[in-house]
Design a protein around this motif. Structure first.
Motif, PDB file in Angstrom:
ATOM      1  N   LEU A  21       0.847  -1.186   0.000  1.00  8.85           N
ATOM      2  CA  LEU A  21       0.000   0.000   0.000  1.00  8.85           C
ATOM      3  C   LEU A  21       0.885   1.239   0.000  1.00  8.85           C
ATOM      4  CD1 LEU A  21      -2.791   1.371   0.242  1.00  8.85           C
ATOM      5  CD2 LEU A  21      -2.592   1.092   2.729  1.00  8.85           C
ATOM      6  N   THR A  22       0.701   2.098  -0.988  1.00 18.53           N
ATOM      7  CA  THR A  22       1.490   3.325  -1.091  1.00 18.53           C
ATOM      8  C   THR A  22       0.549   4.525  -1.109  1.00 18.53           C
ATOM      9  OG1 THR A  22       1.560   3.325  -3.528  1.00 18.53           O
ATOM     10  CG2 THR A  22       3.285   2.096  -2.366  1.00 18.53           C
ATOM     11  N   LEU A  36      -1.839   2.275  -5.357  1.00 19.27           N
ATOM     12  CA  LEU A  36      -1.599   3.717  -5.295  1.00 19.27           C
ATOM     13  C   LEU A  36      -2.821   4.427  -4.723  1.00 19.27           C
ATOM     14  CD1 LEU A  36      -0.188   6.406  -6.002  1.00 19.27           C
ATOM     15  CD2 LEU A  36      -1.096   6.157  -8.324  1.00 19.27           C
ATOM     16  N   MET A  37      -2.607   5.115  -3.599  1.00 22.93           N
ATOM     17  CA  MET A  37      -3.626   5.984  -3.016  1.00 22.93           C
ATOM     18  C   MET A  37      -2.998   7.358  -2.758  1.00 22.93           C
ATOM     19  SD  MET A  37      -6.422   4.130  -2.838  1.00 22.93           S
ATOM     20  CE  MET A  37      -7.518   4.835  -1.592  1.00 22.93           C
ATOM     21  N   VAL A  44      -9.449  10.223   3.093  1.00 29.72           N
ATOM     22  CA  VAL A  44      -9.512   9.392   4.298  1.00 29.72           C
ATOM     23  C   VAL A  44     -10.683   8.427   4.211  1.00 29.72           C
ATOM     24  CG1 VAL A  44      -9.787   9.403   6.799  1.00 29.72           C
ATOM     25  CG2 VAL A  44      -8.378  11.150   5.703  1.00 29.72           C
ATOM     26  N   GLU A  45     -11.825   8.901   3.729  1.00 26.80           N
ATOM     27  CA  GLU A  45     -12.982   8.012   3.552  1.00 26.80           C
ATOM     28  C   GLU A  45     -12.654   6.890   2.576  1.00 26.80           C
ATOM     29  OE1 GLU A  45     -16.936   9.885   2.945  1.00 26.80           O
ATOM     30  OE2 GLU A  45     -15.789  11.756   3.048  1.00 26.80           O
ATOM     31  N   ALA A  46     -12.016   7.225   1.480  1.00 27.48           N
ATOM     32  CA  ALA A  46     -11.686   6.205   0.475  1.00 27.48           C
ATOM     33  C   ALA A  46     -10.739   5.162   1.055  1.00 27.48           C
ATOM     34  CB  ALA A  46     -11.078   6.865  -0.755  1.00 27.48           C
ATOM     35  N   LEU A  47      -9.746   5.616   1.811  1.00 31.51           N
ATOM     36  CA  LEU A  47      -8.804   4.670   2.397  1.00 31.51           C
ATOM     37  C   LEU A  47      -9.481   3.792   3.435  1.00 31.51           C
ATOM     38  CD1 LEU A  47      -5.909   3.623   2.556  1.00 31.51           C
ATOM     39  CD2 LEU A  47      -5.465   5.355   4.306  1.00 31.51           C
ATOM     40  N   ASP A  96      -7.958   8.353  -6.808  1.00 35.73           N
ATOM     41  CA  ASP A  96      -8.540   9.101  -5.699  1.00 35.73           C
ATOM     42  C   ASP A  96      -7.980  10.504  -5.555  1.00 35.73           C
ATOM     43  OD1 ASP A  96      -6.095   7.810  -4.960  1.00 35.73           O
ATOM     44  OD2 ASP A  96      -6.519   8.235  -2.870  1.00 35.73           O
ATOM     45  N   ALA A  97      -6.955  10.854  -6.328  1.00 34.56           N
ATOM     46  CA  ALA A  97      -6.466  12.228  -6.307  1.00 34.56           C
ATOM     47  C   ALA A  97      -7.472  13.176  -6.947  1.00 34.56           C
ATOM     48  CB  ALA A  97      -5.128  12.338  -7.020  1.00 34.56           C
TER      49      ALA A  97
END
Length: 272
Positions: free
Chosen positions: A78-79, A225-226, A236-239, A201-202
């Motif tokens: 996870l990056t 990639l996050m 934060v919600e997506a993660l 997600d960017a």
């Protein structure tokens, strides 16, 4: 598990010059001998190869690039790019809650603005990677050798001083690495990392859509990639949703430095 090297520092950072010269000499010879109808398409094709090397994040034309970890079970890397940010503290809490580890690809100037956030990343057992000094996303791909060297070197110095550990991994801004990135990577013992699963997600704000995109490309050894700190404010919600989904699917996070001994990084450049 077969022996594999995951940390590959560029060995011949200027080799592309010879490839470029030979390709253009061949094009010129064919143009001279066969005319423009052959020479012009060949010239365009040869240039397209070099553009592909710049624009495609997983292209290894100019330097080795890691796209996947060589593991066969449900482990992934996870990056998280673009920090530190106001999201960093919440992200660290989320990772702790799920027993997960990540590598944060950090922007040097942003670390200078939030030094305690970078120290917290290191203190809580996560990795830190170099993601340039100022994150010039519109023109990183076009930097000349001096400015590219400065982007890598300044970030490396800042991250080492604040975090106390020199990064060993580098991710190009927007994934686009031109030929001039290889020399500073070799100088600082950095290996380039791309990804094999991303949720965009960017720019995408809807967490469910982000996670669905990531899940489509999940596989053993995936590099995910996050991002953090996006303008839409929902990283934060997506993660959080992604970590829940990874738990449900039986995936575990791993840092490359925690893999088996035969997958450990190569010695720094110049080591005996």
């Amino acid at each position: 598990m077969p022996t594999a090297i995951v940390h590959r520092v560029p060995r011949r950072p200027h080799a592309w010059w010879g490839l470029l010269l030979l390709s253009q000499l061949l094009v010129a010879a064919l143009w001279w001998g066969l005319g423009w109808a052959v020479g012009l398409p060949l010239m365009l094709a040869s240039h397209a190869v070099f553009w592909w090397g710049v624009l495609k994040a997983d292209s290894g034309l100019f330097s080795p690039v890691l796209v996947r970890l060589p593991v066969a079970d449900k482990r992934l890397w996870l990056t998280i790019d673009d920090g530190p940010s106001e999201d960093t503290a919440a992200i660290l809490d989320l990772l702790d809650a799920h027993g997960a580890k990540a590598t944060f690809f950090v922007v040097g100037a942003r670390a200078q603005a939030r030094p305690e956030a970078l120290r917290a990343i290191v203190r809580r057992g996560h990795g830190v990677g170099n993601h340039s000094h100022s994150h010039p996303q519109a023109w990183f791909w076009a930097l000349g050798p001096a400015r590219m060297r400065a982007q890598v070197a300044q970030a490396q110095a800042v991250l080492t001083e604040i975090g106390g550990v020199a990064p060993r991994w580098f991710r190009a801004v927007v994934g686009m690495a031109n030929p001039f990135v290889s020399a500073p990577l070799r100088e600082h013992g950095l290996a380039r990392v791309a990804w094999s699963a991303r949720g965009f997600d960017a720019i995408a704000a809807e967490p469910a859509a982000v996670v669905a995109r990531v899940e489509r490309d999940l596989a053993p050894g995936a590099i995910v990639l996050m991002h953090e700190g996006a303008r839409h404010g929902r990283n934060v919600e997506a993660l959080a949703l992604l970590l829940q989904r990874l738990d449900a699917l039986g995936y575990r996070t791993v840092l490359p430095e925690h893999l088996a001994p035969d997958l450990q990084p190569t010695p720094p450049v110049g080591a005996t």
